[in-house]
Scaffold this motif. Structure first.
Motif, PDB file in Angstrom:
ATOM      1  N   ASN A 196      -8.593   0.931  -3.405  1.00  0.00           N
ATOM      2  CA  ASN A 196      -7.289   0.847  -4.063  1.00  0.00           C
ATOM      3  C   ASN A 196      -6.217   1.557  -3.239  1.00  0.00           C
ATOM      4  O   ASN A 196      -5.094   1.062  -3.113  1.00  0.00           O
ATOM      5  CB  ASN A 196      -7.349   1.456  -5.465  1.00  0.00           C
ATOM      6  N   PHE A 202       1.020  -6.458  -6.404  1.00  0.00           N
ATOM      7  CA  PHE A 202       0.127  -6.177  -7.522  1.00  0.00           C
ATOM      8  C   PHE A 202      -0.499  -7.436  -8.126  1.00  0.00           C
ATOM      9  O   PHE A 202      -1.697  -7.420  -8.426  1.00  0.00           O
ATOM     10  CB  PHE A 202       0.860  -5.376  -8.606  1.00  0.00           C
ATOM     11  N   TYR A 245      -3.346  -8.433  -5.871  1.00  0.00           N
ATOM     12  CA  TYR A 245      -4.399  -7.418  -5.992  1.00  0.00           C
ATOM     13  C   TYR A 245      -5.195  -7.613  -7.278  1.00  0.00           C
ATOM     14  O   TYR A 245      -6.417  -7.604  -7.278  1.00  0.00           O
ATOM     15  CB  TYR A 245      -3.766  -6.028  -5.954  1.00  0.00           C
ATOM     16  N   LEU A 246      -4.478  -7.814  -8.380  1.00  0.00           N
ATOM     17  CA  LEU A 246      -5.127  -7.947  -9.676  1.00  0.00           C
ATOM     18  C   LEU A 246      -5.972  -9.213  -9.753  1.00  0.00           C
ATOM     19  O   LEU A 246      -7.110  -9.179 -10.244  1.00  0.00           O
ATOM     20  CB  LEU A 246      -4.072  -7.936 -10.781  1.00  0.00           C
ATOM     21  N   SER A 253      -9.072  -8.812  -7.155  1.00  0.00           N
ATOM     22  CA  SER A 253      -9.978  -7.747  -7.592  1.00  0.00           C
ATOM     23  C   SER A 253     -10.675  -8.113  -8.891  1.00  0.00           C
ATOM     24  O   SER A 253     -11.891  -7.916  -9.027  1.00  0.00           O
ATOM     25  CB  SER A 253      -9.206  -6.443  -7.777  1.00  0.00           C
ATOM     26  N   GLY A 254      -9.912  -8.627  -9.838  1.00  0.00           N
ATOM     27  CA  GLY A 254     -10.494  -9.004 -11.124  1.00  0.00           C
ATOM     28  C   GLY A 254     -11.549 -10.078 -10.993  1.00  0.00           C
ATOM     29  O   GLY A 254     -12.616 -10.005 -11.605  1.00  0.00           O
TER      30      GLY A 254
END
Length: 102
Positions: A30, A40, A43-44, A47-48
């Motif tokens: 992170n 973001f 990233y979300l 990553s999710g």
């Protein structure tokens, strides 16, 4: 020292490769993604998705072991193996791309 700048075209690949690389703890991943100024929403999403697939396979396998369900355990371990194979294929693909041998 200068923080390397990640081009807009490489942000998805950097995020994906960092998330599928085993070893570095999540807080370090992170931190590195934050330093690279990854947006973001990207990233979300990455990553999710990566964590959801890996965690689902692990939970299915672990639950089947605890409850003594052999068939479900085989399915869970197969799903884990499939995830690991996908990670291996993706890493090989990006390594070839980096070296210019697409």
């Amino acid at each position: 020292y200068k923080v390397p700048q990640v081009s807009r075209a490489d942000q998805f690949e950097i995020t994906l490769l960092l998330r599928i690389t085993p070893g570095p703890p999540f807080f370090l991943q992170n931190y590195l993604l934050g330093l690279a100024k990854i947006p973001f929403p990207l990233y979300l999403a990455v990553s999710g998705t990566v964590l959801m697939i890996h965690t689902t396979a692990l939970v299915i396998f672990s639950d089947a072991l605890v409850q003594g369900k052999g068939g479900q355990a085989v399915f869970g371990i197969s799903l884990l193996i499939a995830v690991l194979l996908m990670v291996h294929i993706l890493r090989r693909h990006y390594a070839k791309r980096k070296n210019g041998a697409v």
